[in-house]
Design an enzyme around this catalytic site. Structure first.
Site, PDB file in Angstrom:
ATOM      1  N   GLU A   1     -11.651  -2.425   7.971  1.00 26.09           N
ATOM      2  CA  GLU A   1     -11.520  -3.627   8.600  1.00 26.09           C
ATOM      3  C   GLU A   1     -10.390  -3.535   9.596  1.00 26.09           C
ATOM      4  OE1 GLU A   1     -12.192  -4.444   4.917  1.00 26.09           O
ATOM      5  OE2 GLU A   1     -14.151  -4.298   5.736  1.00 26.09           O
ATOM      6  N   ASN A   2      -9.528  -2.938   9.563  1.00 30.99           N
ATOM      7  CA  ASN A   2      -8.349  -2.712  10.368  1.00 30.99           C
ATOM      8  C   ASN A   2      -8.628  -2.485  11.748  1.00 30.99           C
ATOM      9  OD1 ASN A   2      -5.968  -1.760   7.864  1.00 30.99           O
ATOM     10  ND2 ASN A   2      -6.381  -3.642   8.548  1.00 30.99           N
TER      11      ASN A   2
ATOM     12  N   SER B   1      -9.697  -7.194  -1.370  1.00 27.52           N
ATOM     13  CA  SER B   1      -9.807  -6.797   0.076  1.00 27.52           C
ATOM     14  C   SER B   1     -10.515  -5.432  -0.037  1.00 27.52           C
ATOM     15  CB  SER B   1      -8.414  -6.600   0.875  1.00 27.52           C
ATOM     16  OG  SER B   1      -8.017  -8.170   0.898  1.00 27.52           O
TER      17      SER B   1
ATOM     18  N   SER C   1      -7.444   0.080   6.328  1.00 27.89           N
ATOM     19  CA  SER C   1      -8.812  -0.220   5.912  1.00 27.89           C
ATOM     20  C   SER C   1      -9.886  -0.036   7.154  1.00 27.89           C
ATOM     21  CB  SER C   1      -8.982  -1.494   5.315  1.00 27.89           C
ATOM     22  OG  SER C   1      -8.935  -2.659   6.250  1.00 27.89           O
TER      23      SER C   1
ATOM     24  N   GLU D   1      -4.864  -2.872 -14.508  1.00 25.11           N
ATOM     25  CA  GLU D   1      -4.139  -4.006 -14.652  1.00 25.11           C
ATOM     26  C   GLU D   1      -3.759  -4.370 -13.388  1.00 25.11           C
ATOM     27  OE1 GLU D   1      -3.271  -5.865 -17.272  1.00 25.11           O
ATOM     28  OE2 GLU D   1      -4.215  -4.559 -18.759  1.00 25.11           O
TER      29      GLU D   1
ATOM     30  N   ASP E   1       1.028  -4.468   1.580  1.00 30.97           N
ATOM     31  CA  ASP E   1       0.596  -5.620   2.733  1.00 30.97           C
ATOM     32  C   ASP E   1       1.654  -6.778   2.913  1.00 30.97           C
ATOM     33  OD1 ASP E   1      -0.931  -7.320   3.951  1.00 30.97           O
ATOM     34  OD2 ASP E   1      -1.845  -8.447   2.020  1.00 30.97           O
TER      35      ASP E   1
ATOM     36  N   ASN F   1       3.308  -6.563   6.034  1.00 27.62           N
ATOM     37  CA  ASN F   1       4.397  -6.150   6.978  1.00 27.62           C
ATOM     38  C   ASN F   1       4.279  -6.840   8.282  1.00 27.62           C
ATOM     39  OD1 ASN F   1       4.670  -3.325   5.715  1.00 27.62           O
ATOM     40  ND2 ASN F   1       2.444  -3.735   5.683  1.00 27.62           N
TER      41      ASN F   1
ATOM     42  N   ARG G   1       3.507 -10.153   8.272  1.00 30.12           N
ATOM     43  CA  ARG G   1       4.448 -11.439   7.929  1.00 30.12           C
ATOM     44  C   ARG G   1       6.098 -11.046   7.851  1.00 30.12           C
ATOM     45  NH1 ARG G   1       1.466 -13.280   2.976  1.00 30.12           N
ATOM     46  NH2 ARG G   1      -0.222 -12.868   4.460  1.00 30.12           N
TER      47      ARG G   1
HETATM   48  C1  V0D Z   1       1.623   0.733   8.224  1.00 29.97           C
HETATM   49  C2  V0D Z   1       3.094   0.343   5.423  1.00 29.97           C
HETATM   50  C3  V0D Z   1       2.389   6.246   6.337  1.00 29.97           C
HETATM   51  C4  V0D Z   1       1.548   0.009   5.729  1.00 29.97           C
HETATM   52  C5  V0D Z   1       3.306   1.612   5.696  1.00 29.97           C
HETATM   53  C6  V0D Z   1      -2.851   4.838   9.589  1.00 29.97           C
HETATM   54  C7  V0D Z   1       1.019  -0.421   7.010  1.00 29.97           C
HETATM   55  C8  V0D Z   1       3.155   2.117   7.322  1.00 29.97           C
HETATM   56  C9  V0D Z   1       1.277   6.422   6.700  1.00 29.97           C
HETATM   57  C10 V0D Z   1       0.600   7.711   6.305  1.00 29.97           C
HETATM   58  C11 V0D Z   1       1.168   2.896   7.620  1.00 29.97           C
HETATM   59  C12 V0D Z   1      -0.595   8.028   6.222  1.00 29.97           C
HETATM   60  C13 V0D Z   1      -1.273   9.216   5.941  1.00 29.97           C
HETATM   61  C14 V0D Z   1      -0.539  10.189   5.829  1.00 29.97           C
HETATM   62  C15 V0D Z   1       0.775  10.196   5.949  1.00 29.97           C
HETATM   63  C16 V0D Z   1       1.265   9.055   6.046  1.00 29.97           C
HETATM   64  C17 V0D Z   1       0.486   5.285   7.189  1.00 29.97           C
HETATM   65  C18 V0D Z   1      -0.790   4.045   8.134  1.00 29.97           C
HETATM   66  C19 V0D Z   1      -0.061   2.957   8.133  1.00 29.97           C
HETATM   67  C20 V0D Z   1      -2.371   3.890   8.843  1.00 29.97           C
HETATM   68  F1  V0D Z   1      -1.223  11.525   5.564  1.00 29.97           F
HETATM   69  N1  V0D Z   1       2.600   4.895   6.621  1.00 29.97           N
HETATM   70  N2  V0D Z   1       1.464   4.417   7.089  1.00 29.97           N
HETATM   71  N3  V0D Z   1      -0.750   5.174   7.554  1.00 29.97           N
HETATM   72  N4  V0D Z   1       1.912   1.944   7.325  1.00 29.97           N
END
Ligand code: V0D
Length: 255
Positions: free
Chosen positions: A80-81, A209, A78, A220, A33, A35, A37
């Site tokens: 909710e996203n 959340s 999530s 923990e 969480d 990003n 901000r």
């Molecule tokens: C955005 C920070 C990797 C959080 C990290 C679909 C917010 C970057 C993946 C990922 C996101 C997911 C599955 C997978 C391989 C990579 C990812 C999302 C968002 C949402 F098999 N980063 N990441 N997926 N962020």
């Protein structure tokens, strides 16, 4: 208390084994969480925050693997996203493809096993395909498990488990008196995984959340003000050293 009494009252042999206090958590879960901000503070678009979040994820995977963590679960998207603006949702749902294109070879070389928890069927086909491919390619790997929570919501997960179990009751396969923690755990997305030992939530929000509500019962919790894109080895080490210094009692008595 004299040593002989301490031994008599020790945790050994209770339902939940006392954890190895000298080691790293076996299962670490992170809510990535802060990003948006992080980007707003730099007058950058939210998408730049998500990109920076990928860099932090890449580095955390490396550190967790080097530290000997067995399972790293990261909350990426999530249920909710979906309420976010469509362009942002579309951007987010491209990130698994993008990340795996650049990183899957390296993960595979490091013997890392990719897993996913969440409602797969609710994701666009391109996202599903990219993730399924990574899961298949790394299925036989025996190193760290990298578990992505994608389109995941804990209450919906519990609802699905209740439906599946009650269906088994209706079909006469399960007797209501048999329903216990083990049966419920085995109907959750995390059926194959032990519960997290440590949860880290950066960015100053002190909430779960709707993440792993059942599974976090004895976990923990570590909250830190740093935003996810700034989360680095020192922050991970700080969380793990705090975890080591905590006495996990699982409702037992402290000695
Ligand atoms: C955005 C920070 C990797 C959080 C990290 C679909 C917010 C970057 C993946 C990922 C996101 C997911 C599955 C997978 C391989 C990579 C990812 C999302 C968002 C949402 F098999 N980063 N990441 N997926 N962020």
């Amino acid at each position: 208390m004299p040593r002989f009494l301490r031994r008599l009252f020790s945790d050994k042999g209770t339902t939940h084994a006392k954890k190895e206090t000298s080691s790293v958590p076996c299962h670490l879960a992170i809510i990535m969480d802060g990003n948006g901000r992080w980007a707003a503070q730099r007058k950058l678009p939210r998408t730049a925050g998500h990109q920076a979040g990928i860099v932090a994820l890449r580095r955390t995977i490396k550190h967790a693997n080097e530290m000997g963590i067995s399972i790293l679960t990261v909350y990426a998207f999530s249920t909710e996203n979906w309420k976010r603006p469509k362009p942002e949702v579309d951007f987010l749902l491209r990130l698994p493809n993008e990340f795996l294109k650049s990183d899957l070879d390296n993960l595979h070389k490091k013997n890392i096993k990719v897993m996913m928890i969440g409602f797969m069927e609710g994701l666009p086909r391109h996202t599903r395909n990219a993730v399924s491919e990574a899961v298949e390619i790394t299925a036989k790997n025996t190193g760290m498990v990298l578990n992505f929570a994608l389109n995941y919501g804990s209450r919906d997960e519990i609802i699905a488990a209740v439906r599946a179990i009650t269906q088994k009751v209706a079909d006469g396969e399960v007797n209501p008196a048999q329903i216990d923690e083990q049966i419920i755990s085995s109907h959750l997305f995390t059926a194959a995984l032990p519960d997290p030992d440590l949860l880290i939530r950066p960015s100053g929000e002190i909430r779960l959340s709707n993440f792993l509500l059942w599974q976090l019962a004895y976990t923990e919790l570590w909250f830190t003000e740093v935003n996810w894109p700034d989360f680095d080895r020192e922050h991970l080490e700080e969380a793990i050293s705090a975890y080591r210094n905590r006495d996990r009692r699982f409702g037992g008595i402290k000695l």
